[in-house]
Structure formats: C-alpha cells, structure tokens
Design an enzyme around this catalytic site. Sequence first.
Site, mmCIF file in Angstrom:
data_model
loop_
_atom_site.group_PDB
_atom_site.id
_atom_site.type_symbol
_atom_site.label_atom_id
_atom_site.label_comp_id
_atom_site.label_asym_id
_atom_site.label_seq_id
_atom_site.Cartn_x
_atom_site.Cartn_y
_atom_site.Cartn_z
ATOM 1 N N ASP A 496 61.611 -31.203 -1.747
ATOM 2 C CA ASP A 496 61.250 -32.559 -1.915
ATOM 3 C C ASP A 496 61.139 -33.410 -3.132
ATOM 4 O O ASP A 496 61.088 -34.720 -3.431
ATOM 5 C CB ASP A 496 60.583 -32.996 -0.589
ATOM 6 C CG ASP A 496 61.036 -32.897 0.671
ATOM 7 O OD1 ASP A 496 62.394 -33.099 0.575
ATOM 8 O OD2 ASP A 496 60.602 -32.241 1.509
HETATM 9 C C1 BGC Z 1 55.485 -32.843 0.486
HETATM 10 C C2 BGC Z 1 56.246 -32.376 0.611
HETATM 11 C C3 BGC Z 1 57.011 -32.489 1.694
HETATM 12 C C4 BGC Z 1 57.262 -33.611 1.948
HETATM 13 C C5 BGC Z 1 57.485 -35.028 2.463
HETATM 14 C C6 BGC Z 1 55.667 -34.511 0.033
HETATM 15 O O1 BGC Z 1 54.591 -34.868 -0.565
HETATM 16 O O2 BGC Z 1 55.041 -32.002 -1.108
HETATM 17 O O3 BGC Z 1 56.003 -30.557 1.043
HETATM 18 O O4 BGC Z 1 57.953 -31.995 1.977
HETATM 19 O O5 BGC Z 1 56.275 -34.718 1.085
HETATM 20 O O6 BGC Z 1 58.090 -36.025 2.433
HETATM 21 C C1 NOJ Z 2 58.391 -29.467 3.554
HETATM 22 C C2 NOJ Z 2 59.406 -29.883 3.904
HETATM 23 O O1 NOJ Z 2 59.270 -29.939 5.481
HETATM 24 C C3 NOJ Z 2 60.786 -29.393 3.361
HETATM 25 O O2 NOJ Z 2 61.424 -30.000 4.452
HETATM 26 C C4 NOJ Z 2 60.873 -29.371 2.512
HETATM 27 O O3 NOJ Z 2 61.320 -27.831 2.209
HETATM 28 C C5 NOJ Z 2 59.561 -28.658 1.932
HETATM 29 N N1 NOJ Z 2 58.126 -28.975 2.014
HETATM 30 C C6 NOJ Z 2 59.336 -28.462 0.159
HETATM 31 O O4 NOJ Z 2 59.478 -29.699 -0.348
#
Ligand code: BGC
Ligand code: NOJ
Length: 822
Positions: A496
């Site tokens: 993400d």
């Molecule tokens: C986090 C990710 C997460 C995303 C969700 C980010 O700040 O680092 O792990 O999936 O937010 O919106």
């Molecule tokens: C958490 C999110 O829930 C997941 O969808 C994502 O793939 C990982 N973070 C990595 O960013």
Amino acid sequence: MEQQKRYGHFDDQHREYVITDPQTPWPWINYLGNEDFFSLISNTAGGYSFYKDAKFRRITRYRYNNVPMDNGGRYFYIKDGDTVWNPGWKPCKTPLDFYECRHGMSYTRITGRKNGVEASVLFFVPLKKWCEVQKLTLTNHSSDTKQLKLFSFEEWCLWNAATDMENFQRNFSTGEVEIETTAPAGSPAGATIYHKTEYRERRNHYAFYHVNTEIQGFDTDRETFVGLYNEFANPDAVMEGKPRNSHAHGWSPIASHYIEVTLKPGESKDFTFLLGYIENEQDKKFSAPQVINKDKAHALIAELDTTAKVDKAFAELCEYWDALLNIYKVRTGNDKLDRMVNIWNQYQCMVTFNFSRSASFFESGVGRGMGFRDSNQDLVGFVHQIPPRARQRIIDIASTQFPDGGCYHQYQPLTKRGNNDIGGGFNDDPCWLIFGTVAYIKETGDFSILDEMVPFDNQPGSEVTLFEHLKVSMDHVIKNLGPHMLPLIGRADWNDCLNLNCFSWDPNESFQTTENVSEGTKAESLMIAGLFVVTGKDYVALCKKIGKNEEAARMQQAVDAMIDAVKKHGWDGEWYLRAYDFYGNKIGSNECDEAKIFIESQGWCTMAEIGAEDGMVAKSLDSCKKYLECEHGMVLNNPAFTKYIYEYGEISSYPEGYKENAGIFCHNNPWVIIGECIAGRGNDAWSHYAKILPSYVEEKYQTLHKVEPYVNCQMVAGKDAFKPGEGKNSWLTGTAAWMWYTVSEFILGIKPDYDGIRIDPCLPETATDYTVQRKFRDAEYEISIHPNGQQKGVKQIVLDGSPVEGTVIPYSAGKHTVEVTM
Ligand code: BGC
Ligand code: NOJ
C-alpha cells in the site's frame, strides 16, 4: 542475549495461553464471537463489543491509545471491607494474591484472588446469540464469612464509534437509558439496564446489560458513578460502597449493577451478566410511547438465565471449536509446530476472516472496513473451516468489483457496500479474487459458485456470473500494462505504501487516497507480474477443468507473455526488480542507492517459477538469504530508505526498519518460504518459517517481542530499526492465512486440489515421521509421511493399501489411510 522475562505459557491440552502476570509488555488480547456479535478483550478485561461493524454498531466505548494504555472495559469491582479489587487486576491495580488470564478459543477466563476471595470470570459469546456472557463465580476460600459489595461496569458507546469520539455538542444531549431494577412479571429474574440512545428516531436497535439476580442498586450516569475528578480506578460509588441509583439523561450513559453478596466459608456463588444487542421491527419498536419493546431482550435473557444454560452454551462453543480444529491435525512430535498448526494459527485465521483489518488494539475499528485483497487472502486460511461462509464472502467481495475488473479497495461489513473514501485503483486487487475463489473450489469441489450471478458495485441489474468476474479480473491486468509489458501499479500493489503515481508534498494528504497522476505513467509492478503469473496459471487450469479451452488458451498466452516480460525487463542479475517508477526508472535494483532489493517480487516471481530453468529462482532465493534475512525474519527491502522520496510515496516515509520500510513484514515472508518449497529447498524454508513462528518467538523473546506471543503480528522491527525484533500490529494481518497456507500445503504438503489431495511436502532434512488427519469434503484421511531425510520428492503413495500413480490421492467419501514415502 538479554534475559527475557516470561509472562505466560501455552497450555496445549486446553488450547489456551495462560498469562500469569497482568503487567504484560502490551495488552495481550483475545477475540470473542464468531459471527455477528463480537468483543475484544485484553488480559485485564479491557476492550469493547460491537455488532457486525466496529464503526457503525459499537456497543461499548473504548478510548484508544489511552493513559494507561488499556483503559475501559467490562470491570467487576469487589469491595471487601476497605479493600477494592478487580479479578483482572485493572483498573484498581490492587495487588492480587493470585492472577491468571486464560485466553482460549473464543473465550477468556480471568481469575483473581484477594484476601481469601476468588473471583473467576468466564467471558464468551454463545454461538448464534447476540450477546457477551460474563459468568462470574465468587468463592470464599477463607474461614470467615465474607460480606462483599459487587459492582459491575460497562460504558455505552453511542453506536457510531467515529462520531462518538468527536461530536460532543450533540452526544452529550442524546444519551438515554431505561432501567428494570426487578424483572417484570413473566420474565426471568434479575435486573437489566437498557441503552437506547437515538432509538426514538431512526435506530431500531438497543443494547442491554443484565444480571440474573436481585440487585441492591445501580448506576447509569458515568460522572455520578465515577465522580468527575476520579478515574475507573476509584469510582466514587465503589469507594464509598454506595450506588447512586443514577438515571442518565445525556452526558455519558453507563451500566453498573450493585449486588450485596454474603459468602460463608467455602461457599461459592455464580452470577451471569449478559451484554446483549437487539433489533426490533420498525412497527414493534415501542411498548408504550418512548418505551422500548423489550420482548426480544427478555427472550434472549431467558435463554441464558441459569448457570446450567450458560454452561451448556459454553460447552457448545467448545464443541464447535473441537470440530473446527479436527479438520486438519498434525502430529510431528514438535510441540512448537503442532500447537501453532493445530490451534493458534487456525484460530487466528478465523479472526482475520471475521475482522479483516478493522478492529484490534492497532486498528481502531473506525478507519478500515473489509479489504478486497485482505479478505481474499484471509479466506484461504479459513476456507477449510467453514466453507459456506467463505463462499458468501467471495460473493460479497466480488459484488464490490467494477465492470472493468477494478475494485473498491474496501467495503463496510454492515452494508457490504464499497467504501468511497478509499475508492479503487490498487492494481493487484483483481487477481486476489482468483486466489480466493480457486482455494474455495479446491477445498469444496463446488464449481457451482462460478455460476452465481453477482453484481458489479452492488448495482441491481448488473449481475453476471462469478466466472465473468474472474475473467474481468484477469483482463484488468492485461489491459493495464506499461511500457515493458509489465502491469501498471495504479495507486499501489500489495504494498500500500509503494505510491509511485502519488507525488505528495502535503502532509495533510493520505498517501492512499490522494489524487494520482495517471497520465503518462510508466510505473509498473513486478509484484503484480508474479501474482498474475501464479493466479493466471490457476485461472488457466480452472478454465480447462470446466471446459473453457479457448479462454484457457487466451490466458495462457497472456501468462507466457508476462513471463517473457519479467525475464526481459524484470531481472536485475541476482534478483527480480521490484518496479519501475513513474518515469520508467528501476526500483529494487543494484543500481539504486537504497532499497536495492525487495521481498515482494522475490516471493511472487519465485512462486511463479519465472526463469527457474535459467537459475533465476535459486539466485533470487539466495539473495533473500543474503540481503533480507536477519535474526527475526526477512525484511521487506534492503538497505532501508533513509529519506523521503517524493516519487515513491509512503514507503519512504517510515523510519528505517519499520513497517514497509525494511520492517519484517511477516505477511510476505511466507511468499519466499513457498518459493523455497517449490524449489525444493526444505532446510531454508524451515529456517525462515521458524523465525517468525510465534511459538519459537515466545520461547525466546516475550519482552522484546512485546505483543501477543500466541499469534503473528503484521510487523516485527527489522535489522535497521532502533529495536530489532519488537513486534507491532498484532492479530489482524494476512500473515495468519499465509502462514497457514505455507505450513499446511507447502511444508507439511497436504494440498487440496480439484480431484483430491495433492501430497507434496517440503521439509528440513531433520524432519521425522509425522501424520496429518485431514477432513476433506465427505472424506477423512489419515496420512502418514515418512520423510527419510529427504527435503522434497514423494516416491510412493499407498492409499488404503494400494499404490497411487502420481501425487494426488483421488477424492472419495469415507475414511482412508495413506502412507507416503519420500
Ligand atoms: C500502512 C499499510 C496499510 C495502509 C492502509 C499504511 O499506513 O503502512 O500497512 O496497509 O496504511 O491504508
Ligand atoms: C496492510 C494492508 O492491510 C494490506 O492490504 C497491505 O497489503 C499491507 N499492509 C502492505 O502494505
């Protein structure tokens, strides 16, 4: 190594984790409820409850990131003379003579002892019922008669957990309760406090807190009970031993029962407290003007108004878990492995299936609903447990897809509608639908799901078959290729935080939702390329299986083309590149100053076996060991970013070693482990796996790891972090499903397939004989595996006494024994 303090231990026989010191390094929580009604409960009874949706139907209030950390919950105060204490130590923190918290499968039992009195509370949500049971047993172990004053405590949330914590100009005037100090004629004994805020207008639901005994007082107004200048640790009413019988009008409604209990030496008494949720039909909301119709509450209370009924409901819950955990059972002789496979990993998979990433002590429950990619992955860890629920989930998820194959990134569980705040454009999302659906069909043999009519974006009239959804998913990737014929990344792929089209200098923008520059982008993802090849091969096999040979051929070409593109443009010499940025520059290359190598593309491209024949897979796996592996697992990228890079987005916003910037993102370690298994490197697969297996971590690092030692957490601080090895974001992580998929199918090698079970373990040389009991559709297999020091390669399979050709044992109903020699 620093000596690590221990706070608890596993009790495998009872499938419990036993916490023996309330001052754990972080609240160690559990989840209650399996469908609809849910609670989070910490080892000191903190936490909250909700119905279906942690944002829109919050039943009790919780304040996150509080001081102290875990403040607020379901509290019992026991006043014994001048001593006031709680069975779970908090909030009074009166030193206890004994404390124990047992987190089990969907239940928690907290026991405290003080001055000869024992209070033991069993918390659980009965199957199919919308309530949390709190069965309190008070026992007098002393030789004196005890006169105790018992106060219960719950604080209501005004339903919408988001507005509840911000819109006080309204909230302080809307709160309403009703109180039944004695049971009305014809209903079970006891007293009930009802929470009915906003019931007068559009809501048709209310909550209640009941106890099945006579009370000697109550409170429903928080400030009257606690006192404006006090805390949960010393509420006025409790400290004085005098309830105020307050009736909340606005402000902050609570529910507290006051009960006087006399216990002779050796005597023990049970009390059942019920926190319930009720929905009424629109035309049956009221029994008199503004008086709630309580029939359904009374009926629910009647189902649980005696200790015998409560014990029966608890026994049913335990049987339910027995049955679920009997589907896949391994005996290897290694307790640390067996307990994770047989108990905790499967349990965590149920929890992630239920909650996606919505409600934990790291996810507030208001921010994120159910993720499209997350839920598809979660169901792969869960599908063997309750396939019909996985089936429904697939339909729900697919219903949030758009006609072009793109999808809403998240949806709200209550409405099942796509979430407009976050929108779509994460270009890996569509592939996950194939991943989830294929797993479902392989487990169940139920191809009929492909013919289900499923809408786009929940629009009536837009329905097409689920198969058509899979097709547009594949097409979405091939219609969005970049200059190297690799998939365009969109807002981000699985990571993400790899926001290559985002370009944000404004700290008030969310990296996830800010407007992307899509014109002229060259940002491509090797992670999606690998994911496309893996799921594309699955899709092709599925098409062939159902006789769609032309479609199979069409997609096989696309898969082959993708493999070529990766070989030509996705290989850096020792590992797979990670991406190309907006301008077409390499990311995750030896040519880069930082983050020369990333884990995601190594995982997916090795799972896809891209270039295996040219040694690419082996080199990539070796590079993971060389550059990514550390004491606590494999980091996401190396070296970590040391500064914010405008072109890369959120990934470079994290300090070194945390989260997506070189944290050990446990979720994607299994991708490499599966890559190792496919390549037949069992020693390496095992050593990577054991590093992040909670039971191994538990033994060594309870203090350092900090978060719950019985489940995986999303992230462990990586080698570049200030505190390598410290865990964060426990419970709700795709790690659960991936750890399960890895160990059950690739390490232990029991892999559901369309026509039976494929047996193909990949083990360390040290592995000894083991057995797996596997229920599969209407069959039950007792599989004994003799590794003979081999890492990979099944030599012979004998099914019910007769040798089988190949590695798939053909499915047939009934009981079977299988002998496997490697
Ligand atoms: C986090 C990710 C997460 C995303 C969700 C980010 O700040 O680092 O792990 O999936 O937010 O919106
Ligand atoms: C958490 C999110 O829930 C997941 O969808 C994502 O793939 C990982 N973070 C990595 O960013």
